[in-house]
Design a protein around this motif. Structure first.
Motif, short mmCIF file in Angstrom:
data_model
loop_
_atom_site.label_atom_id
_atom_site.label_comp_id
_atom_site.label_asym_id
_atom_site.label_seq_id
_atom_site.Cartn_x
_atom_site.Cartn_y
_atom_site.Cartn_z
N VAL A 49 0.84 -1.20 0.00
CA VAL A 49 0.00 0.00 0.00
C VAL A 49 0.88 1.25 0.00
CG1 VAL A 49 -1.71 1.31 1.30
CG2 VAL A 49 -1.94 -1.17 1.08
N CYS A 50 1.97 1.21 0.77
CA CYS A 50 2.89 2.35 0.76
C CYS A 50 3.46 2.56 -0.65
CB CYS A 50 4.01 2.15 1.77
SG CYS A 50 3.44 2.25 3.48
N MET A 106 0.02 -0.06 -12.41
CA MET A 106 -0.97 -0.20 -13.48
C MET A 106 -2.39 -0.23 -12.90
SD MET A 106 -0.89 -3.47 -15.94
CE MET A 106 0.77 -3.52 -16.48
N VAL A 107 -2.55 -1.02 -11.86
CA VAL A 107 -3.90 -1.24 -11.32
C VAL A 107 -4.32 -0.13 -10.36
CG1 VAL A 107 -5.29 -2.83 -9.93
CG2 VAL A 107 -3.70 -3.72 -11.65
N TYR A 108 -3.34 0.39 -9.60
CA TYR A 108 -3.68 1.35 -8.56
C TYR A 108 -3.18 2.77 -8.85
CZ TYR A 108 -5.06 -2.73 -5.82
OH TYR A 108 -5.67 -3.87 -5.39
N GLY A 109 -2.96 3.07 -10.12
CA GLY A 109 -2.48 4.41 -10.48
C GLY A 109 -3.37 5.51 -9.92
N ILE A 126 1.91 1.90 -3.31
CA ILE A 126 0.85 2.46 -4.15
C ILE A 126 0.78 3.97 -3.93
CG2 ILE A 126 -1.66 2.59 -4.42
CD1 ILE A 126 -1.71 -0.45 -3.81
N PHE A 127 0.89 4.39 -2.67
CA PHE A 127 0.83 5.81 -2.34
C PHE A 127 2.04 6.57 -2.91
CE2 PHE A 127 -1.81 5.17 1.81
CZ PHE A 127 -2.92 4.91 1.03
N ALA A 128 3.21 5.97 -2.78
CA ALA A 128 4.44 6.62 -3.23
C ALA A 128 5.27 5.61 -4.00
CB ALA A 128 5.21 7.16 -2.03
N PRO A 129 4.87 5.31 -5.24
CA PRO A 129 5.51 4.21 -5.98
C PRO A 129 6.92 4.54 -6.43
CG PRO A 129 3.91 5.33 -7.36
CD PRO A 129 3.80 5.95 -6.00
N PRO A 130 7.72 3.50 -6.63
CA PRO A 130 9.05 3.72 -7.23
C PRO A 130 8.88 4.27 -8.64
CG PRO A 130 8.60 1.36 -6.92
CD PRO A 130 7.46 2.10 -6.31
N LEU A 131 9.90 4.96 -9.12
CA LEU A 131 9.86 5.50 -10.48
C LEU A 131 9.98 4.37 -11.49
CD1 LEU A 131 12.37 8.39 -9.77
CD2 LEU A 131 9.92 8.66 -10.17
N TRP A 132 9.46 4.60 -12.69
CA TRP A 132 9.56 3.57 -13.74
C TRP A 132 11.02 3.23 -14.01
CZ3 TRP A 132 5.73 0.64 -14.36
CH2 TRP A 132 4.41 1.10 -14.35
N ASP A 133 11.87 4.22 -13.94
CA ASP A 133 13.29 3.97 -14.16
C ASP A 133 13.83 2.94 -13.16
OD1 ASP A 133 13.60 5.58 -16.27
OD2 ASP A 133 14.46 7.28 -15.18
N ASP A 148 -9.91 -5.25 -10.45
CA ASP A 148 -10.31 -4.27 -9.43
C ASP A 148 -9.33 -4.26 -8.28
OD1 ASP A 148 -12.47 -3.44 -10.81
OD2 ASP A 148 -13.88 -4.79 -9.81
N ALA A 149 -8.72 -5.41 -8.04
CA ALA A 149 -7.79 -5.50 -6.91
C ALA A 149 -6.71 -6.52 -7.27
CB ALA A 149 -8.52 -5.93 -5.66
N LEU A 150 -5.57 -6.38 -6.62
CA LEU A 150 -4.50 -7.35 -6.81
C LEU A 150 -4.45 -8.26 -5.59
CD1 LEU A 150 -1.49 -5.27 -8.15
CD2 LEU A 150 -2.94 -6.85 -9.43
#
Lengths: 364, 507
Positions: A258-259, A286-289, A261-268, B148-150
């Protein structure tokens, strides 16, 4: 001037005792009051865990109402839909400097199957937590002037418009004892300084304080709406509380995921990961953008068994962490930590997007 | 019969030639594919047939003496708000021939352009703007069905992903090249689109004319289209691309099928489309195996079967009144992405009346579809791609803020290759060598040069998008997607604001 940006923010502070030792609200008060410069007197609040041992199996609903009528309606709604074990006015000390306060009551409630709202009896997603979330949303959405601002078990939020010192005095915060405390000092900019808009934001067991502005608010809110959450408190931080509820409780994702998702790593960074990690982080983004929290933030969030600190992915707001024996402190400024723990064992500033997760070791 | 071709008496354009500068080199004669110019041996001068000029400016650009200027014909009819020259001349044309008015490109008429009535936000004080020259700024986008969820398993602090993700397209820019068939535009144009898409990490769309064998090598950056005519559709074709798009309709001509005049069908196109040389390729108005939504579902899954469930399958429709409900049905029928093509969308050939009067603005359709899919809780299940009148990077940003995952550009890509929007693609005589299959004309388009120009355009837009994102205090495109807080309306009424889901400026 460069330092002005920091001043025009908010102050946050929190600590946890890993063995569950209780501390009076006096301690957190000192830390947050020391960062008075970070607020403008238009909002402050506290949340604590372990404060209601006598009702620890009931949901503690803290209700804030702008009129007697709203309070009556909210109370009726609550009593119609759940069983109230105990209710009382939240003890406060009237302050001359706070002339205009709302009605504040708390209800310790449990779900009673007889009282279930009609459709819930047949709903597949029924469980007690989901039902309480529905109840909170329903009151906040439909009863004008009534807000349930705290709804967890053995925990509670106390907040309003004023300085941290005023709020602490008003709510008699020193009379509570908790093993996790978080506090907030607010410098509101985007939303009117009203009682419901102060931090912490809470839903069920989760509470959160936030320094920052969530630039992705528009989409975070619309994403949550797809899952039935209604943002009613007119501030961006609310979405974080609801996202925590959705992702951790309902979708059962691991906290660290979840962390990210909130602050994702960069694509690089993701592109260089080993294959299975790359697959995971790609899928998360992708899913949680729509749940990415974009914009500057430092947040502390807590549940009955942990305290978490997290910065945005490029660290646009300050966050300092310190440890001392069984205690872990987190705050906007090191000075706030030293105010209550002058000689910590270790002090550091967590990196951008890297969560600091402190788990309770033994529940007492 | 004094007035056999009355329309010819009223040319749209007048060619002005500076006789002092002109040295009779004849370049204009060679450049003009519409035979505007003729050399008069006796009089030793160039004769101009103004009525043939389509206003493509080819001669003007290539005249070594810069002696030519193309102007709108200044000759005017008497003022009339109702009977403008447009209507008068169209009536002449039809009275001359008894035919259907034809045209090319998108709806040029004076309808509201909602892009121009929306303004973007920027950070001031309370959140810092982010500088894309110094900080990371991410545009990567995925097109396809998302769960919807992973489901993630945690073991000793190590995560493993349990959910299987459907096939996705990965885009490095939220921009793709729209469906333009081989035939409507020539092989050089297709080569340029394919190479540019590959270089940019995006996709181009074959359109409904099949895929030339020489382009199979660019398959991993290709979206292959299946339209009602099924031109060039076979197993190899379906498996050649990275995704499949079922074309139900297009914005330029909702409700009718594609048109490729027989004049444009040469040997190579005949092989690729699997139709006889010189025959008109007129796609049926509907798919004759899709008379309802359940039939669409069958085609979607037939295509997924044919490609082993390894590619996203999308559905493209024209933006029409009921798009939101239709889109919802498409997602439920299994579409992994949906394409909404607005009424400004271009075409190689369309009846003028349809192009100019059917369909709705893409901005409104997009806003309605995105909201509808969210209301139904199925927005995750399909990506939304919009097209039809995306003119610049700001339009892209606004589309994404309204809820699009990515945009398709067709007209803008053609302009990048040199198109001047004369709207005569259906004639097959494109003097710029784009919408023509005449080998002499087609060789005017150098695929390498055209590819580089396309790359330049998208890179330029990419820089601008990053600047706008950074200005808003956002460093990943997904935080803009559907973030309508970043838009404000100007000069819109309450209903329009409500449909767009945005607040008026000042609030």
């Amino acid at each position: 001037m460069w330092w002005q940006k920091d001043i025009a923010g908010c102050g946050i502070a929190g600590f946890i005792h890993k063995k569950g030792k209780l501390f009076s609200g006096e301690v957190i008060r000192k830390a947050i009051v020391s960062m008075e410069e970070r607020g403008n007197g238009l909002g402050a609040g506290f949340a604590a865990y372990g404060i209601y041992p006598q009702y620890k199996d009931q949901y503690a609903l803290h209700v804030m109402c702008t009129s007697k009528k709203a309070l009556e309606e909210a109370e009726k709604f609550i009593k119609d839909h759940v069983e109230v074990v105990h209710q009382e006015e939240i003890p406060t000390t009237p302050l001359k400097s706070l002339p205009d306060v709302p009605y504040l009551w708390r209800y310790f409630v449990q779900v009673n199957y007889e009282k279930l709202e009609g459709t819930w009896k047949a709903r597949a997603d029924f469980d007690e937590d989901n039902y309480i979330v529905w109840l909170v949303m329903e009151v906040n959405k439909t009863i004008e002037g009534a807000y349930i601002f705290s709804s967890g078990k053995d925990m509670g939020t106390f907040k309003g418009v004023g300085t941290p010192a005023q709020m602490a005095d008003f709510y008699r915060i020193e009379e509570y004892e908790g093993y996790i405390w978080i506090a907030h000092n607010r410098f509101p900019t985007n939303t009117p300084g009203w009682w419901g808009g102060a931090h912490p934001f809470t839903l069920l067991d989760w509470s959160i304080v936030h320094n920052g502005e969530i630039s992705s608010y528009g989409i975070n809110k619309r994403y949550l709406e797809m899952f039935g959450y209604v943002c009613t408190l007119l501030t961006d931080t609310e979405v974080v509380a609801y996202l925590l509820d959705l992702l951790l409780r309902r979708q059962k994702l691991p906290l660290r995921a979840v962390c990210s998702i909130f602050a994702p790593p960069l694509w690089d960074e993701i592109d260089w990961m080993p294959e299975d990690e790359k697959r995971l982080y790609t899928a998360l983004r992708m899913v949680y953008g729509s749940a990415l929290l974009n914009g500057p933030f430092a947040i502390l969030f807590a549940s009955h068994n942990r305290l978490v600190g997290l910065n945005d992915r490029i660290k646009l707001r300050p966050l300092v962490v310190a440890t001392k024996d069984e205690m872990v402190f987190m705050a906007s400024e090191e000075s706030a930590i030293r105010e209550i723990c002058p000689f910590p064992d270790k002090v550091w500033a967590p990196k951008a997007g890297e969560p600091v997760v402190v788990e309770l070791e033994a529940t007492t | 019969m004094a007035f056999k071709k009355l329309a010819e008496y009223y040319p749209d354009f007048i060619v002005e030639r500076d006789e002092k500068e002109c040295n009779l080199c004849g370049r204009c004669i060679r450049e003009c594919s519409y035979e505007v110019y003729e050399y008069d041996e006796k009089k030793k001068r160039i004769i101009t047939h103004h009525e043939r000029c389509v206003g493509c400016h080819r001669c003007e650009v290539f005249c070594p003496q810069r002696a030519i200027v193309i102007r709108r014909n200044p000759s005017q009819f008497r003022e009339n708000e109702l009977w403008t020259p447009w209507y008068i001349k169209n009536i002449y044309k039809q009275a001359d021939t008894g035919g259907v008015l034809l045209t090319g490109m998108g709806n040029p008429q004076r309808y509201p352009i909602y892009w121009d009535k929306m303004l973007l936000d920027a950070s001031q004080v309370t959140n810092p703007s982010i500088d894309p020259l110094r900080e990371p700024m991410e545009l990567r986008t995925f097109i396809g069905r998302k769960p919807d969820a992973l489901e993630i398993e945690e073991k000793d602090g190590h995560f493993s992903l349990k959910t299987k993700i459907s096939p996705q397209l990965q885009l490095e820019y939220p921009i793709m090249f729209a469906a333009m068939s081989y035939g409507a535009i020539n092989l050089n144009a297709h080569i340029a689109l394919a190479r540019a898409a590959t270089e940019l990490g995006i996709y181009y769309n074959t359109g409904e004319g099949g895929l030339h064998r020489s382009l199979y090598q660019y398959g991993k950056n290709t979206i292959v289209q299946v339209a009602s005519g099924r031109f060039g559709v076979h197993t190899d074709y379906l498996n050649a691309g990275a995704a499949i798009e079922i074309k139900i309709g297009q914005g330029a001509k909702p409700g009718i099928g594609g048109h490729l005049p027989g004049e444009k069908v040469n040997a190579e196109i005949s092989i690729t489309r699997m139709i006889p040389e010189g025959s008109d390729a007129l796609s049926p108005a509907p798919h004759h195996d899709i008379y309802s939504i359940e039939d669409l579902r069958q085609l979607i899954f037939a295509l997924k079967e044919a490609t082993n469930y390894e590619k996203p399958v999308g559905v493209k429709i024209a933006a029409v009144h009921n798009s939101a409900a239709i889109a919802s049905g498409m997602v439920r029928a299994g579409a992994d992405f949906i394409v909404l093509d607005g009424f400004r969308g271009g075409t190689g050939a369309a009846p003028t009346m349809i192009r100019d009067n059917v369909g709705i603005p893409i901005e409104l359709a997009l806003a309605a579809v995105d909201q509808r899919l969210r209301d139904e809780g199925i927005r995750n299940q399909a990506s939304i791609i919009v097209s039809g009148g995306i003119r610049c990077s700001a339009d892209v940003v606004k589309a994404i803020a309204l809820g699009a995952d990515a945009v398709y550009i067709g007209t803008a890509a053609l302009i990048a290759m040199g198109c001047t929007m004369c709207q005569r693609c259906y004639r097959g005589k494109c003097a710029w060598g784009i919408a023509t299959n005449d080998p002499k004309l087609a060789k005017r388009l150098d695929p390498d040069v055209a590819a580089q120009r396309l790359i330049n355009l998208i890179k330029g837009w990419g820089h601008e998008i990053k600047e706008m994102l950074g200005g808003m205090g956002i460093n990943a495109l997904e935080s803009l997607r559907g973030n309508r807080e970043k838009l404000r309306g100007v000069g819109l009424n309450e209903v329009e604001l409500e449909i767009l889901g945005i607040k008026p400026a000042g609030r």
